[in-house]
Design an enzyme around this catalytic site. Structure first.
Site, short mmCIF file in Angstrom:
data_model
loop_
_atom_site.label_atom_id
_atom_site.label_comp_id
_atom_site.label_asym_id
_atom_site.label_seq_id
_atom_site.Cartn_x
_atom_site.Cartn_y
_atom_site.Cartn_z
N CYS A 108 0.80 -1.23 0.00
CA CYS A 108 0.00 0.00 0.00
C CYS A 108 0.84 1.27 0.00
O CYS A 108 0.29 2.37 -0.15
CB CYS A 108 -0.89 0.02 1.23
SG CYS A 108 0.08 -0.01 2.73
N CYS B 179 -1.00 -5.18 7.03
CA CYS B 179 -0.63 -3.98 7.78
C CYS B 179 0.26 -4.32 8.98
O CYS B 179 1.01 -3.48 9.46
CB CYS B 179 -1.87 -3.24 8.25
SG CYS B 179 -3.04 -2.91 6.93
FE1 FES Z 1 -1.07 0.28 4.45
FE2 FES Z 1 -2.49 -0.76 6.33
S1 FES Z 1 -3.21 -0.12 4.37
S2 FES Z 1 -0.37 -0.51 6.29
#
Ligand code: FES
Length: 124
Positions: free
Chosen positions: A33, A102
């Protein structure tokens, strides 16, 4: 959905910031992400005497960073290295499946900070 413990650590994250004159620094980015986190540690007598984090990321990343600092505080370096992503998620009562990635940031950042400390020590 998030557990109460995740929400608690997201709303009131523990050990936020940077340790002064850190002995080890771990910076990691999440390839999934693009979120980032930095962990700084102070080592005394082979144990983590202080640990802080800064996370630029989602709520789950902040909560996992927070709980990781709590888990690692006071531990020997080997004990702290043994903290896994799964353990971090379990400690929070679980994470939604699409948020499991995450938890990578915090455990990886902690491990990197310890490796950084050890590599610096070797060079002295
Ligand atoms: Fe990036 Fe959780 S969406 S660390």
């Amino acid at each position: 959905m998030y557990t109460d413990k995740v929400m608690d650590h997201f709303r009131k994250p523990r050990n936020v910031g940077e340790v002064e004159n850190a002995d080890g620094v771990g910076e990691v980015g999440n390839p999934t992400c693009g979120d980032m986190m930095k962990i700084t540690i102070k080592v005394e007598g082979g144990r983590i005497a202080d640990i802080k984090f800064k996370t630029l990321g989602c709520g789950a990343a902040i909560a996992t960073s927070s709980i990781t600092t709590e888990l690692a505080m006071g531990k020997t370096l080997d004990e702290a290295l043994a903290i896994t992503r799964d353990q971090v998620a379990k400690e929070l009562g679980g994470l939604p499946a699409n948020k499991m990635h995450c938890s990578n940031l915090a455990a990886d950042g902690l491990h990197k900070a310890i490796e950084d400390y050890r590599s610096k020590k070797k060079g002295t």
